[in-house]
Design a protein around this motif. Sequence first.
Motif, PDB file in Angstrom:
ATOM      1  N   TYR A  50     -11.325  88.485  82.963  1.00 33.19           N
ATOM      2  CA  TYR A  50     -11.220  87.037  83.051  1.00 33.19           C
ATOM      3  C   TYR A  50      -9.777  86.654  83.296  1.00 33.19           C
ATOM      4  O   TYR A  50      -8.880  87.513  83.299  1.00 33.19           O
ATOM      5  CB  TYR A  50     -11.817  86.346  81.811  1.00 33.19           C
ATOM      6  CG  TYR A  50     -11.102  86.578  80.510  1.00 33.19           C
ATOM      7  CD1 TYR A  50     -10.103  85.703  80.072  1.00 33.19           C
ATOM      8  CD2 TYR A  50     -11.443  87.645  79.691  1.00 33.19           C
ATOM      9  CE1 TYR A  50      -9.463  85.893  78.869  1.00 33.19           C
ATOM     10  CE2 TYR A  50     -10.813  87.841  78.478  1.00 33.19           C
ATOM     11  CZ  TYR A  50      -9.822  86.965  78.065  1.00 33.19           C
ATOM     12  OH  TYR A  50      -9.185  87.158  76.867  1.00 33.19           O
ATOM     13  N   THR A  52     -10.244  80.576  78.637  1.00 36.08           N
ATOM     14  CA  THR A  52     -10.050  81.195  79.947  1.00 36.08           C
ATOM     15  C   THR A  52      -9.878  80.112  81.004  1.00 36.08           C
ATOM     16  O   THR A  52     -10.240  78.959  80.789  1.00 36.08           O
ATOM     17  CB  THR A  52     -11.259  82.061  80.374  1.00 36.08           C
ATOM     18  OG1 THR A  52     -12.342  81.206  80.749  1.00 36.08           O
ATOM     19  CG2 THR A  52     -11.707  83.015  79.301  1.00 36.08           C
ATOM     20  N   THR A  53      -9.384  80.542  82.151  1.00 32.27           N
ATOM     21  CA  THR A  53      -9.364  79.660  83.312  1.00 32.27           C
ATOM     22  C   THR A  53     -10.462  80.062  84.292  1.00 32.27           C
ATOM     23  O   THR A  53     -10.624  79.439  85.328  1.00 32.27           O
ATOM     24  CB  THR A  53      -7.980  79.688  83.989  1.00 32.27           C
ATOM     25  OG1 THR A  53      -7.587  81.047  84.205  1.00 32.27           O
ATOM     26  CG2 THR A  53      -6.943  79.002  83.111  1.00 32.27           C
ATOM     27  N   GLY A  54     -11.198  81.102  83.955  1.00 29.40           N
ATOM     28  CA  GLY A  54     -12.298  81.576  84.780  1.00 29.40           C
ATOM     29  C   GLY A  54     -12.579  83.039  84.488  1.00 29.40           C
ATOM     30  O   GLY A  54     -11.864  83.677  83.715  1.00 29.40           O
ATOM     31  N   TYR A  59     -14.351  86.892  86.309  1.00 29.98           N
ATOM     32  CA  TYR A  59     -14.714  87.614  87.525  1.00 29.98           C
ATOM     33  C   TYR A  59     -16.054  88.316  87.366  1.00 29.98           C
ATOM     34  O   TYR A  59     -16.394  88.799  86.286  1.00 29.98           O
ATOM     35  CB  TYR A  59     -13.680  88.692  87.848  1.00 29.98           C
ATOM     36  CG  TYR A  59     -12.326  88.173  88.219  1.00 29.98           C
ATOM     37  CD1 TYR A  59     -12.123  87.482  89.415  1.00 29.98           C
ATOM     38  CD2 TYR A  59     -11.234  88.376  87.399  1.00 29.98           C
ATOM     39  CE1 TYR A  59     -10.866  87.009  89.769  1.00 29.98           C
ATOM     40  CE2 TYR A  59      -9.970  87.914  87.744  1.00 29.98           C
ATOM     41  CZ  TYR A  59      -9.798  87.232  88.926  1.00 29.98           C
ATOM     42  OH  TYR A  59      -8.553  86.768  89.279  1.00 29.98           O
ATOM     43  N   TRP A  84     -14.695  84.913  91.651  1.00 34.35           N
ATOM     44  CA  TRP A  84     -14.103  84.220  90.508  1.00 34.35           C
ATOM     45  C   TRP A  84     -14.902  82.962  90.231  1.00 34.35           C
ATOM     46  O   TRP A  84     -15.159  82.173  91.138  1.00 34.35           O
ATOM     47  CB  TRP A  84     -12.648  83.871  90.819  1.00 34.35           C
ATOM     48  CG  TRP A  84     -11.864  83.296  89.685  1.00 34.35           C
ATOM     49  CD1 TRP A  84     -11.708  83.820  88.432  1.00 34.35           C
ATOM     50  CD2 TRP A  84     -11.096  82.093  89.703  1.00 34.35           C
ATOM     51  NE1 TRP A  84     -10.890  83.022  87.679  1.00 34.35           N
ATOM     52  CE2 TRP A  84     -10.505  81.953  88.438  1.00 34.35           C
ATOM     53  CE3 TRP A  84     -10.860  81.122  90.672  1.00 34.35           C
ATOM     54  CZ2 TRP A  84      -9.679  80.879  88.097  1.00 34.35           C
ATOM     55  CZ3 TRP A  84     -10.038  80.048  90.339  1.00 34.35           C
ATOM     56  CH2 TRP A  84      -9.453  79.940  89.070  1.00 34.35           C
ATOM     57  N   PHE A  85     -15.310  82.799  88.993  1.00 34.93           N
ATOM     58  CA  PHE A  85     -16.065  81.624  88.578  1.00 34.93           C
ATOM     59  C   PHE A  85     -15.215  80.803  87.621  1.00 34.93           C
ATOM     60  O   PHE A  85     -14.555  81.349  86.742  1.00 34.93           O
ATOM     61  CB  PHE A  85     -17.365  82.046  87.877  1.00 34.93           C
ATOM     62  CG  PHE A  85     -18.339  82.699  88.804  1.00 34.93           C
ATOM     63  CD1 PHE A  85     -19.260  81.945  89.514  1.00 34.93           C
ATOM     64  CD2 PHE A  85     -18.318  84.078  88.990  1.00 34.93           C
ATOM     65  CE1 PHE A  85     -20.160  82.545  90.382  1.00 34.93           C
ATOM     66  CE2 PHE A  85     -19.215  84.686  89.860  1.00 34.93           C
ATOM     67  CZ  PHE A  85     -20.131  83.918  90.558  1.00 34.93           C
ATOM     68  N   ARG A  86     -15.271  79.479  87.798  1.00 31.54           N
ATOM     69  CA  ARG A  86     -14.514  78.582  86.934  1.00 31.54           C
ATOM     70  C   ARG A  86     -15.327  77.315  86.705  1.00 31.54           C
ATOM     71  O   ARG A  86     -16.341  77.075  87.368  1.00 31.54           O
ATOM     72  CB  ARG A  86     -13.158  78.252  87.532  1.00 31.54           C
ATOM     73  CG  ARG A  86     -13.227  77.412  88.776  1.00 31.54           C
ATOM     74  CD  ARG A  86     -11.844  77.101  89.286  1.00 31.54           C
ATOM     75  NE  ARG A  86     -11.927  76.082  90.338  1.00 31.54           N
ATOM     76  CZ  ARG A  86     -10.913  75.368  90.730  1.00 31.54           C
ATOM     77  NH1 ARG A  86      -9.728  75.553  90.197  1.00 31.54           N
ATOM     78  NH2 ARG A  86     -11.059  74.463  91.674  1.00 31.54           N
ATOM     79  N   LEU A 132     -12.305  76.981  80.498  1.00 27.22           N
ATOM     80  CA  LEU A 132     -13.614  77.435  80.017  1.00 27.22           C
ATOM     81  C   LEU A 132     -13.392  78.112  78.667  1.00 27.22           C
ATOM     82  O   LEU A 132     -12.421  78.843  78.503  1.00 27.22           O
ATOM     83  CB  LEU A 132     -14.215  78.481  80.947  1.00 27.22           C
ATOM     84  CG  LEU A 132     -14.943  78.056  82.191  1.00 27.22           C
ATOM     85  CD1 LEU A 132     -15.381  79.286  82.979  1.00 27.22           C
ATOM     86  CD2 LEU A 132     -16.142  77.197  81.869  1.00 27.22           C
ATOM     87  N   LEU A 185     -21.234  76.377  87.378  1.00 31.09           N
ATOM     88  CA  LEU A 185     -19.854  76.801  87.615  1.00 31.09           C
ATOM     89  C   LEU A 185     -19.564  76.779  89.096  1.00 31.09           C
ATOM     90  O   LEU A 185     -20.468  76.757  89.928  1.00 31.09           O
ATOM     91  CB  LEU A 185     -19.626  78.204  87.059  1.00 31.09           C
ATOM     92  CG  LEU A 185     -19.870  78.382  85.563  1.00 31.09           C
ATOM     93  CD1 LEU A 185     -19.780  79.851  85.184  1.00 31.09           C
ATOM     94  CD2 LEU A 185     -18.889  77.560  84.750  1.00 31.09           C
ATOM     95  N   CYS A 195     -15.203  80.661  93.450  1.00 30.34           N
ATOM     96  CA  CYS A 195     -14.018  80.466  94.270  1.00 30.34           C
ATOM     97  C   CYS A 195     -13.579  81.789  94.896  1.00 30.34           C
ATOM     98  O   CYS A 195     -13.955  82.865  94.444  1.00 30.34           O
ATOM     99  CB  CYS A 195     -12.861  79.948  93.423  1.00 30.34           C
ATOM    100  SG  CYS A 195     -13.217  78.423  92.565  1.00 30.34           S
TER     101      CYS A 195
END
Length: 190
Positions: A5, A98-100, A102, A112-114, A121, A184, A187
């Motif tokens: 992450y 977290t900021t996202g 993987y 990458w998911f956010r 998050l 989500l 990106c």
Amino acid sequence: MCGRYTLFTSEEYRDILQIIEEVGKRFPDQPVKTGEIYPTNRAPVLARWNAELAAEPCVWGFPQYRRSGVLINARAETALEKRTFQTSLLDSRCAVPTTGFYEWDKQKNKRWFRAQTGSVLYLAGLKKTIDGQSRFVIMTTGANASVANVHDRMPLILPPDRLFQWVSDTDWALAHLRSDMPALEMCICP
């Protein structure tokens, strides 16, 4: 599964900056990693301290006792049944800022998911002290529609306004294990 992450510290993530500053003040001898977080890295978590939510450094992964390596995830559906996770789920939960995160698709492409809002998050975590060291794992659940095309699992996400409930209210926490996860944004990998 959540195998890595991110913990970015740019100005847009002021909450992350404040958490890292708090850890630095309270635990100056235990610096936390930022950027891409890997298993066995020390990273900040939010846990109950007295009657408050406080940041502390924690190593990602519970050691495996029958072989080398670490366990980094606990399945929400079975954690209560597993001796490795049961006590932590009942008594020692944490929130992982977290900021996202993987995930890798079947072609091994990193995604990458956010949060759709681009905000922080908070992932549901379990923690315990092992050989004098504070450690955590990230809880996972079945993937929702925004992640399912890439992977069949995703982290259990906490609503930002319910972090203290997650760490302090066992009944609420157990009920949240079955909650629907928010949509989500996927990106291009930073």
